[in-house]
Scaffold this motif. Structure first.
Motif, PDB file in Angstrom:
ATOM      1  N   GLN A  55     -28.604 -30.211   9.939  1.00  0.00           N
ATOM      2  CA  GLN A  55     -28.881 -30.905   8.676  1.00  0.00           C
ATOM      3  C   GLN A  55     -27.829 -30.557   7.626  1.00  0.00           C
ATOM      4  OE1 GLN A  55     -31.417 -33.272   8.031  1.00  0.00           O
ATOM      5  NE2 GLN A  55     -29.972 -33.540   6.335  1.00  0.00           N
ATOM      6  N   LEU A  56     -27.447 -29.288   7.565  1.00  0.00           N
ATOM      7  CA  LEU A  56     -26.433 -28.862   6.594  1.00  0.00           C
ATOM      8  C   LEU A  56     -25.115 -29.597   6.847  1.00  0.00           C
ATOM      9  CD1 LEU A  56     -25.763 -25.312   5.310  1.00  0.00           C
ATOM     10  CD2 LEU A  56     -23.879 -26.544   6.373  1.00  0.00           C
ATOM     11  N   ALA A  58     -24.723 -32.455   8.438  1.00  0.00           N
ATOM     12  CA  ALA A  58     -24.923 -33.871   8.131  1.00  0.00           C
ATOM     13  C   ALA A  58     -24.815 -34.126   6.628  1.00  0.00           C
ATOM     14  CB  ALA A  58     -26.279 -34.334   8.656  1.00  0.00           C
ATOM     15  N   ASP A  59     -25.381 -33.246   5.833  1.00  0.00           N
ATOM     16  CA  ASP A  59     -25.303 -33.382   4.374  1.00  0.00           C
ATOM     17  C   ASP A  59     -23.857 -33.271   3.893  1.00  0.00           C
ATOM     18  OD1 ASP A  59     -28.039 -33.618   4.294  1.00  0.00           O
ATOM     19  OD2 ASP A  59     -28.411 -31.542   3.689  1.00  0.00           O
ATOM     20  N   PHE A  60     -23.119 -32.333   4.456  1.00  0.00           N
ATOM     21  CA  PHE A  60     -21.720 -32.159   4.055  1.00  0.00           C
ATOM     22  C   PHE A  60     -20.897 -33.383   4.438  1.00  0.00           C
ATOM     23  CE2 PHE A  60     -17.355 -30.752   4.969  1.00  0.00           C
ATOM     24  CZ  PHE A  60     -17.022 -30.201   3.740  1.00  0.00           C
ATOM     25  N   GLU A  61     -21.091 -33.885   5.639  1.00  0.00           N
ATOM     26  CA  GLU A  61     -20.331 -35.054   6.092  1.00  0.00           C
ATOM     27  C   GLU A  61     -20.670 -36.286   5.262  1.00  0.00           C
ATOM     28  OE1 GLU A  61     -19.658 -33.874  10.800  1.00  0.00           O
ATOM     29  OE2 GLU A  61     -21.335 -35.175  10.235  1.00  0.00           O
ATOM     30  N   ALA A  62     -21.934 -36.411   4.851  1.00  0.00           N
ATOM     31  CA  ALA A  62     -22.330 -37.551   4.025  1.00  0.00           C
ATOM     32  C   ALA A  62     -21.649 -37.513   2.658  1.00  0.00           C
ATOM     33  CB  ALA A  62     -23.846 -37.560   3.848  1.00  0.00           C
ATOM     34  N   ASP A  63     -21.446 -36.296   2.154  1.00  0.00           N
ATOM     35  CA  ASP A  63     -20.789 -36.137   0.854  1.00  0.00           C
ATOM     36  C   ASP A  63     -19.271 -36.176   0.953  1.00  0.00           C
ATOM     37  OD1 ASP A  63     -23.241 -35.891  -0.375  1.00  0.00           O
ATOM     38  OD2 ASP A  63     -23.234 -33.687  -0.355  1.00  0.00           O
ATOM     39  N   GLN A 332     -27.959 -23.537  -3.482  1.00  0.00           N
ATOM     40  CA  GLN A 332     -29.050 -24.231  -2.786  1.00  0.00           C
ATOM     41  C   GLN A 332     -29.112 -23.840  -1.313  1.00  0.00           C
ATOM     42  OE1 GLN A 332     -26.764 -25.655  -4.723  1.00  0.00           O
ATOM     43  NE2 GLN A 332     -27.819 -26.792  -6.333  1.00  0.00           N
ATOM     44  N   ASN A 333     -27.959 -23.831  -0.666  1.00  0.00           N
ATOM     45  CA  ASN A 333     -27.961 -23.549   0.769  1.00  0.00           C
ATOM     46  C   ASN A 333     -28.230 -22.075   1.070  1.00  0.00           C
ATOM     47  OD1 ASN A 333     -27.520 -26.200   1.699  1.00  0.00           O
ATOM     48  ND2 ASN A 333     -25.346 -26.042   1.225  1.00  0.00           N
TER      49      ASN A 333
END
Length: 425
Positions: A55-56, A58-63, A332-333
């Motif tokens: 998930q981490l 995926a979040d980084f790649e989305a940003d 946050q992480n």
């Protein structure tokens, strides 16, 4: 005529095929156009944290469109050798998770990106200064602190009550006195440490805690001193006086945890997470178990185990690799990971969260242990030296302690032999 018509049909289909290929290409990216990839190594986090990191990432790649992260999780037993091999072959991944046990790898400065060249002081100041310093070599920053652990003391309040101990020990001197009192009044042992080379680091860390430097700047033994002999004598005397279980000579830290849960010893030195295991395994012991601070010595230092991230000096994506490392370690992480993993964060903002600071009236023993552990972090250090053969150093010291305890060597001979053996490596 038939040949001419057939040729014309072929031309039409060929043109249509080219148009179709072009249209498909406009809507489906070629694999080699999926831009840039960050290779990222961690130490034995699968499968427990697979979902968290997926998930981490995926979040980084989305940003960060155009960036992908390839996560490689390496077993603990293989990590050090894999990093050493990658340094030699100049094939280090972009971002590498290091442990304080592998801190000597940071002494290969040509292998790692000097973060001082691309990182502002304001970003550095977001991290605890002592943890940042633990990731430096000769004042240069080669890694970003991630999370850490500081051990606490878990004690059996019922055994303390039976022994009429009214003050919890905080130093090794006090620990020896309490050990004698508990043994005399309950016929139980106060605590367990391991002198087995495969055991924990408690005994090795006791040297710097009691004011002994293990290794000098040239990598030679520095423990063959009057104070070093006092530390040898401390452990030898405790055993010979019958204040330590016989198992300390051959068994690892698991034996100590087992003895504690059996009610045979009054204290165990471990992380806060052990309290939960004690409560589940032996509820009757869990009910009387309470946390207190880590044992230290005249240096007043607490030991620390640190995880951090280093970036390869050969990375083709230094800014992106740094961005990813800072993303993993942001407030946050870190908050999410430390809550899931029951560890301590490296950023000041995260540590200031009430989760690590406040003990409500209805707090569980686990909550109290976490806050006590967090309160120690400011004076905590990685006490073990940054040397390649750290396990060999522990083996040499522990084995010489063993033979001294058994009366086969004098303290003076044992510490002299230990220093000589290390210096020959």
């Amino acid at each position: 005529m038939f040949i001419i018509v057939k040729w014309k049909r072929f031309q039409v289909f060929a043109i249509l095929g080219l148009i179709l290929t072009f249209l498909i290409g406009c809507n489906t990216p070629y694999p080699n156009l999926k831009t840039k990839e960050i290779e990222f190594w961690t130490i034995q986090l699968q499968p427990q944290f697979t979902n968290y990191f997926n998930q981490l990432i995926a979040d980084f790649e989305a940003d960060n469109p155009g960036l992908s992260v390839r996560w490689v999780d390496v077993p603990w037993s293989e990590m050090e050798s894999k990093i050493e091999s990658a340094i030699l072959t100049e094939t280090l991944p972009d971002v590498v998770n290091l442990n304080s046990s592998f801190a000597h790898l940071l002494t290969e400065p040509n292998a790692w990106l000097n973060l001082d060249t691309i990182l502002s002081d304001s970003v550095k100041n977001e991290y605890l200064s002592n943890l940042w310093q633990a990731s430096q070599i000769n004042g240069k920053s080669f890694a970003i602190p991630w999370y850490c652990r500081t051990n606490i003391t878990i004690y059996n309040s019922e055994l303390f009550k039976q022994a009429e101990v009214d003050r919890l020990p905080t130093t090794y001197t006090e620990l020896a006195k309490v050990a004698k009192q508990i043994k005399e009044r309950t016929d139980k042992y106060a605590f367990f440490v391991s002198f087995s080379p495969q055991g924990g680091n408690e005994v090795l860390e006791s040297f710097p805690k009691m004011g002994v430097k293990l290794i000098d700047v040239d990598g030679k033994a520095a423990f063959n001193t009057p104070v070093g002999k006092e530390v040898f004598k401390y452990w030898v005397d405790l055993y010979r006086e019958g204040l330590l279980p016989e198992e300390v000579l051959t068994q690892g830290i698991q034996a100590g945890e087992d003895l504690y849960q059996a009610g045979e010893i009054a204290m165990v030195f471990s992380g806060p997470e052990l309290i939960e295991a004690i409560s589940e395994n032996t509820p009757e012991i869990g009910k009387v178990s309470l946390p207190t601070s880590q044992i230290t010595g005249k240096s007043n230092k607490n030991s620390l185990v640190l995880m951090n991230f280093a970036i390869s000096s050969n990375t083709k994506l230094p800014d992106k690799a740094l961005k990813f490392a800072l993303f993993i370690t942001n407030y946050q992480n870190q908050m999410a990971f430390t809550q899931e993993n029951n560890v301590l964060p490296s950023t000041t903002k995260t540590l200031e969260n009430s989760y690590f600071q406040n003990i409500p009236d209805d707090a569980s023993t686990q909550d109290r242990a976490r806050v006590i552990s967090a309160s120690q972090i400011f004076k905590a250090e990685v006490l073990l030296p940054r040397v390649k053969n750290l396990d060999k150093l522990k083996q040499i010291i522990y084995q010489n302690l063993q033979v001294t305890i058994l009366g086969e060597k004098t303290i003076e001979q044992a510490i002299t032999d230990a220093a000589s053996e290390w210096n020959k490596l």
